[in-house]
Design a protein around this motif. Structure first.
Motif, PDB file in Angstrom:
ATOM      1  N   ALA A  22       0.858  -1.188   0.000  1.00 49.23           N
ATOM      2  CA  ALA A  22       0.000   0.000   0.000  1.00 49.23           C
ATOM      3  C   ALA A  22       0.890   1.233   0.000  1.00 49.23           C
ATOM      4  N   THR A  29      -4.443  10.060  -2.099  1.00 47.33           N
ATOM      5  CA  THR A  29      -5.127   8.889  -2.646  1.00 47.33           C
ATOM      6  C   THR A  29      -4.292   7.634  -2.397  1.00 47.33           C
ATOM      7  N   PRO A  30      -4.860   6.668  -1.670  1.00 47.82           N
ATOM      8  CA  PRO A  30      -4.090   5.431  -1.442  1.00 47.82           C
ATOM      9  C   PRO A  30      -4.063   4.558  -2.694  1.00 47.82           C
ATOM     10  N   ASN A  31      -3.145   3.606  -2.707  1.00 45.94           N
ATOM     11  CA  ASN A  31      -3.021   2.656  -3.812  1.00 45.94           C
ATOM     12  C   ASN A  31      -2.552   1.319  -3.252  1.00 45.94           C
ATOM     13  N   VAL A  32      -3.066   0.247  -3.830  1.00 49.92           N
ATOM     14  CA  VAL A  32      -2.659  -1.102  -3.401  1.00 49.92           C
ATOM     15  C   VAL A  32      -2.195  -1.870  -4.624  1.00 49.92           C
ATOM     16  N   TYR A  34      -0.195  -5.770  -5.949  1.00 44.99           N
ATOM     17  CA  TYR A  34       0.409  -7.068  -5.622  1.00 44.99           C
ATOM     18  C   TYR A  34       1.840  -7.072  -6.139  1.00 44.99           C
ATOM     19  N   PHE A  52       7.557  -2.143 -13.812  1.00 41.92           N
ATOM     20  CA  PHE A  52       6.753  -1.293 -14.689  1.00 41.92           C
ATOM     21  C   PHE A  52       6.710   0.105 -14.087  1.00 41.92           C
ATOM     22  N   MET A 111       4.272 -15.730 -16.561  1.00 39.42           N
ATOM     23  CA  MET A 111       4.535 -14.331 -16.876  1.00 39.42           C
ATOM     24  C   MET A 111       5.907 -14.143 -17.532  1.00 39.42           C
ATOM     25  N   VAL A 114       6.775 -11.102 -19.626  1.00 41.84           N
ATOM     26  CA  VAL A 114       6.033  -9.935 -19.113  1.00 41.84           C
ATOM     27  C   VAL A 114       6.831  -9.291 -17.991  1.00 41.84           C
ATOM     28  N   PHE A 115       7.286 -10.145 -17.062  1.00 41.68           N
ATOM     29  CA  PHE A 115       8.081  -9.630 -15.946  1.00 41.68           C
ATOM     30  C   PHE A 115       9.504  -9.354 -16.420  1.00 41.68           C
TER      31      PHE A 115
ATOM     32  N   SER B  20      -9.158 -12.234  -4.806  1.00 39.98           N
ATOM     33  CA  SER B  20      -8.448 -11.781  -3.605  1.00 39.98           C
ATOM     34  C   SER B  20      -8.720 -10.276  -3.469  1.00 39.98           C
ATOM     35  N   ILE B  21      -9.074  -9.836  -2.258  1.00 38.99           N
ATOM     36  CA  ILE B  21      -9.472  -8.429  -2.083  1.00 38.99           C
ATOM     37  C   ILE B  21      -8.611  -7.778  -0.993  1.00 38.99           C
ATOM     38  N   THR B  22      -7.986  -6.671  -1.308  1.00 40.47           N
ATOM     39  CA  THR B  22      -7.209  -5.934  -0.305  1.00 40.47           C
ATOM     40  C   THR B  22      -7.582  -4.458  -0.373  1.00 40.47           C
ATOM     41  N   ALA B  23      -7.817  -3.879   0.791  1.00 39.57           N
ATOM     42  CA  ALA B  23      -8.163  -2.454   0.865  1.00 39.57           C
ATOM     43  C   ALA B  23      -6.970  -1.673   1.384  1.00 39.57           C
ATOM     44  N   GLY B  24      -6.688  -0.536   0.751  1.00 41.33           N
ATOM     45  CA  GLY B  24      -5.620   0.353   1.203  1.00 41.33           C
ATOM     46  C   GLY B  24      -6.202   1.675   1.669  1.00 41.33           C
ATOM     47  N   ALA B  72      -8.615   2.642  -1.447  1.00 39.35           N
ATOM     48  CA  ALA B  72      -8.332   1.977  -2.717  1.00 39.35           C
ATOM     49  C   ALA B  72      -8.554   0.504  -2.447  1.00 39.35           C
ATOM     50  N   VAL B  74      -8.305  -3.359  -4.185  1.00 41.09           N
ATOM     51  CA  VAL B  74      -7.837  -4.102  -5.346  1.00 41.09           C
ATOM     52  C   VAL B  74      -8.454  -5.498  -5.328  1.00 41.09           C
ATOM     53  N   SER B  76      -8.310  -9.148  -7.323  1.00 43.16           N
ATOM     54  CA  SER B  76      -7.439  -9.881  -8.242  1.00 43.16           C
ATOM     55  C   SER B  76      -7.834 -11.353  -8.269  1.00 43.16           C
ATOM     56  N   HIS B  81      -4.646 -13.693 -13.002  1.00 37.46           N
ATOM     57  CA  HIS B  81      -3.961 -12.454 -12.608  1.00 37.46           C
ATOM     58  C   HIS B  81      -4.778 -11.205 -12.957  1.00 37.46           C
ATOM     59  N   GLN B  85      -8.561  -2.175  -9.698  1.00 39.28           N
ATOM     60  CA  GLN B  85      -8.522  -1.380  -8.465  1.00 39.28           C
ATOM     61  C   GLN B  85      -9.595  -0.292  -8.520  1.00 39.28           C
ATOM     62  N   LYS B  87     -11.184   3.160  -6.594  1.00 37.59           N
ATOM     63  CA  LYS B  87     -10.788   4.239  -5.675  1.00 37.59           C
ATOM     64  C   LYS B  87     -12.015   5.050  -5.285  1.00 37.59           C
ATOM     65  N   GLN B 149      -5.208  -3.357 -13.357  1.00 37.68           N
ATOM     66  CA  GLN B 149      -3.923  -3.574 -12.678  1.00 37.68           C
ATOM     67  C   GLN B 149      -3.344  -4.940 -12.969  1.00 37.68           C
ATOM     68  N   PRO B 151      -0.959  -7.520 -14.169  1.00 35.85           N
ATOM     69  CA  PRO B 151       0.474  -7.262 -14.389  1.00 35.85           C
ATOM     70  C   PRO B 151       0.794  -7.155 -15.876  1.00 35.85           C
ATOM     71  N   GLY B 152       1.587  -6.195 -16.218  1.00 34.76           N
ATOM     72  CA  GLY B 152       1.949  -5.984 -17.619  1.00 34.76           C
ATOM     73  C   GLY B 152       1.984  -4.509 -17.913  1.00 34.76           C
ATOM     74  N   PRO B 153       2.337  -4.180 -19.149  1.00 36.03           N
ATOM     75  CA  PRO B 153       2.508  -2.768 -19.494  1.00 36.03           C
ATOM     76  C   PRO B 153       1.210  -1.973 -19.417  1.00 36.03           C
TER      77      PRO B 153
END
Lengths: 447, 163
Positions: A22, A29-32, A34, A52, A111, A114-115, B20-24, B72, B74, B76, B81, B85, B87, B149, B151-153
């Protein structure tokens, strides 16, 4: 509950269960996000993979505090770490350790491609909190790694010469750590490569095979002088045929006749530099068909064993020549009869073929050529390490080069080829050419 | 500004599946906190989203929400994957409503299936989501934006429906 050190929770940093991070933008503004990778740096620091240009990175550059949640893969215990961003490393040991590990994680999670590691973001850990909640019972420990290290180091201290030392080291890591597939490679610093001097657990010994510095897990461990550890099968660091072919295409001269030993189904790999007195001497390499076979503690254990191995190599190398008698031993062993072995020497790269089959090239090839030439001229079969070191025909690449290890390599190759010529130790710093067939030397010049 | 909700029907269903759920959240000094959620409820008009958190594991996040409402969340789905997210700036804490207990129970099943399906043991999802129902708190908010979100560009881009 507050914890003092990241050491205690390193198992949560193996990437089995993704961590969450986090952060907060300057506007509040928060952000989360993985995270696929969190790397242990030291008891007070971790590094996160920067792959990235994303919100997390934008946020920590503007507001350097972050909250990381990690999960222990066995007990599911969770810890929250308060982090402060310090810097980004884009080269060097930490970066290379993370890059290799990420290749395994990417391949394992579908991945690959990608990674890609752009940098290692280093954070100071300011607080570690254990989250309340249910946990699973911890699995029983395989054994005490500290006790295994102690037993290994004790075994190494009993080895009387380099040959015995290498064999003992590989026996000991199998007996004490259950590592059944391992190699000892020594560094040829002038040639920017490593050559295999001992192996265990592979169908072919691979003694004499080479890896350039910077290639594959072994080559990167040598170049960066840091342990490199990968927990899943992946192609990027595979050190087999593809790596070798790529190196050859780039014009790196390499031993091509002796294949590198390796597991076809290797999943976990660990390469640990062998160092002594500030010099890189070689690499100890282990692999396994199990995913995530080697953890942080295994890495620490093997680094410690490699340290002891390095000191022993250094000392045994020095004493081997100091103890050698100055004069060469008696000649006059009766020459064997039968069909002579054709010893073909190619001047271009000092490669030696016995009856048309490849033996060795480079320094070990020049040593054998000198021994054979002297034997044919004078009948001598006894030699000392010291005279070989000083012999201008041998052209040792540098003063610090490990002649003793080259002799081990040569004698091992001769034994494997079993073509009528062997090398034996005939005392400290002394060796004997043992022949069961006569020799015939054929010089091949140029192409 | 249109009045379309940030979540379309497909995204609402995704947020209420075995993800999977996570709050920030964040406190006064812009210090972030995070906590895991045990399921999600999306209102019939898809404007209001509620996630459930365990009070014992969410001390910091609850204090932050009480102080400023910034959040926020998220979502997933481990097998693919796919990650989204949401907000919002208006998060509030509340009690569970009728049907939430069943919703949490269904979520635990669905999350377990997602993880077991990709090779994890039951111990992981069951332990991650363990906690007494009495300890569950509802966190409700009106999403103002949604971001991809995965993963990737493309990670970090606003979703088509985002305002």
């Amino acid at each position: 509950m507050k914890l003092a050190s990241v050491d205690a929770i390193r198992a949560s940093l193996e990437g089995v269960i993704p961590a969450t991070m986090a952060t907060c933008a300057p506007d509040g503004t928060p952000n989360v996000a993985y995270l696929s990778q969190v790397e242990y740096v030291d008891p007070d620091h971790v590094a996160l993979s920067w792959q990235f240009f994303n919100k997390t990175r934008e946020n920590v550059l503007a507001n350097p505090v972050a909250r990381l949640t990690i999960v222990d893969p066995d007990t599911i215990a969770r810890h929250c770490l308060l982090l402060r961003y310090l810097r980004t490393e884009t080269a060097g040991p930490l970066f290379e350790r993370m890059k290799a590990k990420l290749a395994g994680i990417a391949s394992h999670s579908g991945m690959a491609g990608v990674f890609r590691l752009r940098g290692s973001d280093v954070y100071r850990v300011e607080e570690i909190l254990r989250l309340p909640g249910e946990v699973l019972p911890a699995p029983p420990a395989r054994r005490s790694l500290l006790a295994a290290v102690r037993a290994c180091v004790q075994r190494l201290s009993g080895a009387g010469d380099l040959q015995a030392l290498f064999e003992t080291a590989l026996e000991a890591v199998e007996a004490e750590f259950g590592i059944r597939h391992a190699l000892v490679l020594l560094a040829d610093a002038a040639g920017h490569r490593l050559y295999t001097v001992a192996s265990r657990g592979y169908p072919e010994s691979g003694v004499g095979s080479e890896i350039p510095f910077g290639r594959g897990i072994v080559g990167v461990a040598a170049r960066e002088r840091t342990p490199i550890r990968v927990g899943h099968a992946q192609a990027e660091y595979a050190y087999g045929r593809a790596m070798r072919e790529a190196a050859l295409r780039e014009g790196i001269a390499l031993e091509t006749e002796i294949p590198l030993p390796g597991l076809a189904d290797s999943r976990s790999q660990l390469a640990v530099p062998i160092e002594a007195f500030g010099r890189l001497l070689g690499v100890l390499f282990a692999d396994s068909a199990e995913d995530l076979r080697f953890g942080y503690d295994d890495e620490d254990a093997l680094v410690t064993v490699a340290g002891s191995l390095g000191t022993a190599i250094h000392v045994l190398q020095a004493t081997a020549e100091a103890d050698a008698a100055a004069e060469s031993g008696p000649a006059g062993v009766p020459a064997p009869g039968g069909t002579p072995v054709a010893v073909r020497h190619f001047a271009e790269n000092d490669s030696i073929f016995l009856d048309g089959e490849y033996l060795i090239k480079g320094v070990a090839g020049r040593i054998f050529h000198a021994l054979v030439a002297d034997f044919l001229a004078t009948g001598r079969t006894e030699f000392t390490n010291r005279e070989l070191r000083l012999d201008p025909r041998v052209k040792l690449p540098e003063i610090g080069d490990n002649l003793e290890a080259r002799l081990i390599l040569l004698s091992r190759r001769l034994a494997e080829r079993d073509a009528g010529a062997r090398l034996e130790k005939s005392g400290r710093g002394r060796l004997r050419l043992v022949l069961t067939r006569p020799l015939r030397l054929v010089e091949v010049k140029g192409e | 500004m249109t009045n379309d909700p940030v979540l379309d029907a497909e995204l609402a269903a995704f947020c209420q599946s075995g993800v999977s759920i996570t709050a920030g959240t964040r406190g006064a000094g812009l210090v972030p906190n995070a906590t895991r959620a045990l399921g999600c409820r999306v209102s019939a008009d898809r404007r209001r989203v509620t996630v459930f958190i365990l009070a014992a594991q969410s001390e910091g996040a609850m204090a932050d929400i009480g102080a400023n409402g910034a959040i926020a969340v998220v979502f997933s789905y481990p097998p693919t994957h796919r990650t989204v997210q949401l907000k919002a700036g208006d998060a509030v804490l509340g009690a569970l409503e009728a049907g939430d207990a069943e919703r949490i129970a269904r979520y635990r099943e669905a999350f377990r299936e997602s993880l077991v399906g990709i090779g994890y043991g039951r111990g992981l999802p069951d332990t991650l989501l363990a906690g007494p129902l009495e300890d569950c708190v509802a966190v409700s908010f009106t999403p103002s934006a949604a971001f991809v979100q995965t993963p990737g560009p493309g990670a970090g881009k606003p979703l088509g429906g985002a305002r």
